[in-house]
Write a protein that holds these residues in place. Structure first.
Motif, mmCIF file in Angstrom:
data_model
loop_
_atom_site.group_PDB
_atom_site.id
_atom_site.type_symbol
_atom_site.label_atom_id
_atom_site.label_comp_id
_atom_site.label_asym_id
_atom_site.label_seq_id
_atom_site.Cartn_x
_atom_site.Cartn_y
_atom_site.Cartn_z
ATOM 1 N N GLY A 100 0.892 -1.119 0.014
ATOM 2 C CA GLY A 100 -0.072 0.116 0.148
ATOM 3 C C GLY A 100 0.923 1.344 -0.060
ATOM 4 O O GLY A 100 0.499 2.324 -0.696
ATOM 5 N N ILE A 101 1.997 1.118 0.772
ATOM 6 C CA ILE A 101 2.746 2.432 0.667
ATOM 7 C C ILE A 101 3.515 2.552 -0.423
ATOM 8 O O ILE A 101 3.710 3.716 -1.149
ATOM 9 C CB ILE A 101 3.955 2.247 1.999
ATOM 10 C CG1 ILE A 101 2.973 2.002 3.266
ATOM 11 C CG2 ILE A 101 4.913 3.233 1.787
ATOM 12 C CD1 ILE A 101 3.765 1.711 4.486
ATOM 13 N N VAL A 102 3.783 1.543 -0.994
ATOM 14 C CA VAL A 102 4.804 1.556 -2.248
ATOM 15 C C VAL A 102 3.752 2.072 -3.475
ATOM 16 O O VAL A 102 4.151 3.095 -4.213
ATOM 17 C CB VAL A 102 5.305 -0.014 -2.808
ATOM 18 C CG1 VAL A 102 5.771 0.165 -4.160
ATOM 19 C CG2 VAL A 102 6.303 -0.208 -1.827
ATOM 20 N N ASN A 103 2.417 1.691 -3.428
ATOM 21 C CA ASN A 103 1.414 2.046 -4.627
ATOM 22 C C ASN A 103 1.317 3.378 -4.354
ATOM 23 O O ASN A 103 0.907 4.301 -5.330
ATOM 24 C CB ASN A 103 0.263 1.186 -4.481
ATOM 25 C CG ASN A 103 0.534 -0.233 -4.816
ATOM 26 O OD1 ASN A 103 1.658 -0.510 -5.605
ATOM 27 N ND2 ASN A 103 -0.521 -1.266 -4.382
ATOM 28 N N GLN A 104 1.087 4.013 -3.027
ATOM 29 C CA GLN A 104 0.622 5.459 -2.908
ATOM 30 C C GLN A 104 1.987 6.340 -3.189
ATOM 31 O O GLN A 104 1.578 7.312 -4.026
ATOM 32 C CB GLN A 104 0.647 5.391 -1.339
ATOM 33 C CG GLN A 104 -0.325 6.850 -1.037
ATOM 34 C CD GLN A 104 -0.256 7.082 0.727
ATOM 35 O OE1 GLN A 104 -0.435 6.056 1.283
ATOM 36 N NE2 GLN A 104 -0.616 8.270 0.907
#
Ligand code: NAD
Length: 466
Positions: free
Chosen positions: A91-95
């Protein structure tokens, strides 16, 4: 043919920083990337690895909650939730990926998806089109190295590419980490803290971070890992891996004899190699050395072909995202016709996000002595620091190396939040500050930073608590 002021080949930290910085200076920019913008750092390096280290930290903290006066209900013990940790990480990477893509769009950088190659006239060919730039920056990055006998299959034998993108529903029970450098130390720390039986095998004399940091500081990390359960073998020569039904046999020799261990997974972290094959370097007249690094003038970062620059991991400079950022700024300013100061590679910030964290800038004590300096060294442990006690993080130290009656040469930390505490020392080393001067500056009480202030004061020959 499409013309731009700048064509950037490779969309990792070096490439996207160059594109953003050039666009902010008014240049028209095309950025060619064959996968996703963000590169190794965002998708299979710094960001996911630190997210997993954070999961390990939370697990460690919760496991020790009772020591801090927080009781878990009777019979309840915390457990790592590997899929959940990975979902959060993703989720952090995608954000961040969405944020970066949006930023490039807002700066009007033309992002071209595909495999780009330099052409004989210095343009970049990609997806059947040719992008011509007044200048080109090559920043094609690096990939993990592997060696015969340790063939990477992405399941049992993995590199950081896989370890940062695990889709497994649970952690392996036993892991061998081959190579005790930055990646090996960080993953040994993650696995150990998540109760994975972890064995670290390093070829050199010291098992943990044998190259780079000051020995005193690296030894604190090695002791901490051992205390928490990591088995560390230095001077280990790892033989050919043997796959069994249940796992993998890892044979290795050390000066103490030959051993074999069985594990569920092997992480190969023996360094990275630059990606410079199939980028058209030869056709474009860009010289590449025998190890595959693009040769550049270290002041201008220009390659052997005028107008073509190279930055980041494909150049033989410290393989760090923030060094690539700094190189991007220098290359773009050169392209703009400016005369920026070159990157001072001997004084860049280094951080290893293990528990405890290790961070440094400048010369180690051994390097300073070898360079012939009349060296004065002071150290201050975290053990007596009030904030460290409150956090329950008393493992750590500040070590400062200075020239006698002269400026700081090196600044070394190990301990909680060393990654964040480093930058005061980084500034001091780069400004060639005198330790006494920094010691006059006030450090808030209580804080971990006080240990830095105390160490600086000690250079005056007097001290407060030190
Ligand atoms: P590294 O060069 O830091 O460490 C590799 C280690 O493997 C060395 O200690 C080497 O002696 C050992 N080794 C080599 N061959 C071996 C063998 N056959 N058996 C046992 N040991 C062997 O490389 P890395 O840890 O793979 O990291 C690669 C790059 O990624 C580095 O440039 C690093 O700066 C960068 N990186 C940085 C960070 C950070 O700054 N926090 C984190 C991850 C990666």
């Amino acid at each position: 043919m499409t013309d731009y002021d700048l064509v950037v080949l490779g969309g990792g930290p070096g490439g996207y920083a160059a594109a953003l910085y050039a666009a902010s200076a008014g240049l028209s920019v095309a950025l060619v990337e064959q996968e996703k913008v963000g590169g190794t750092c965002l998708h299979r390096g710094c960001i996911p690895a630190k997210a997993l280290l954070h999961a390990a930290e939370v697990f460690r903290t919760v496991s020790h909650a009772a020591e801090h006066g927080v009781k878990l209900p009777p019979g309840v013990t915390p457990e790592p939730d590997w899929p959940a940790a990975n979902t959060r990480k993703t989720g952090i990477v995608n954000q961040l990926h969405r944020g970066l893509s949006g930023l490039l769009k807002r700066r009007k950088v033309a992002v071209v998806n595909g495999h780009g190659r330099l052409t004989a006239d210095g343009s970049v060919a990609v997806q059947g089109q040719t992008l011509r730039g007044r200048a080109t920056i090559l920043c094609t990055g690096s990939v993990p190295r592997s060696i015969p006998g340790m063939e990477v299959d992405g399941v049992r034998v993995v590199t950081s590419d896989h370890a940062t993108n695990s889709e497994a529903d649970r952690l392996p029970e036993r892991v061998a980490v081959v190579g005790g450098g930055v990646i090996g130390a960080e993953f040994a720390s993650v696995y150990t803290d998540l109760d994975v039986r972890t064995t670290l095998l390093e070829a050199l004399e010291h098992g943990v971070l044998p190259i780079g940091p000051d020995r005193d500081v690296a030894d604190v990390l090695a002791r901490s890992l051992r205390k928490r359960g990591t088995t560390i073998h230095a001077q280990a020569r790892v033989g050919t891996l043997e796959h069994t039904g249940d796992g993998i046999i890892v044979p290795f020799d050390t000066p103490k004899g030959s051993e074999k261990i069985e594990v569920d997974q092997v992480l190969v972290s023996i360094g990275r190699r630059p990606v410079t094959e199939d980028v058209g370097a030869e056709e474009a007249g860009v010289r590449v050395d025998e190890r595959g690094f693009v040769e550049v003038d270290p002041t201008t970062l220009q390659t052997s072909r005028p107008g073509v620059y190279a930055i980041g991991d494909c150049v033989n400079t410290p393989g760090l995202a923030h060094v690539a950022y700094a190189e991007a700024v220098v290359a773009v300013e050169r392209i703009l016709g400016e005369d920026p100061p070159p990157v001072d590679y001997a004084k860049v910030p280094w951080v290893v996000y293990t528990h405890p964290e290790v961070a440094w800038a400048g010369l180690t004590e051994a390097e300073a002595r070898a360079a012939g300096y009349d060296v004065v060294v002071h150290k201050h442990p975290f053990a007596g620091n009030g904030r460290a006690m409150i956090l329950g993080e008393t493992e750590g130290m500040v070590k400062i190396v200075a020239q006698r009656d002269g400026p700081l040469l090196g600044f070394h930390l190990v301990g909680a939040w060393a990654s964040e505490l480093l930058h005061e020392g980084y500034l001091a080393v780069n400004w060639e500050a005198l330790p006494d001067e920094v010691g006059r500056l006030i450090h808030a009480h209580p804080s971990l930073s006080e240990a830095i202030g105390e160490t600086m004061i000690t250079f005056s020959g007097r001290s407060l608590h030190g």
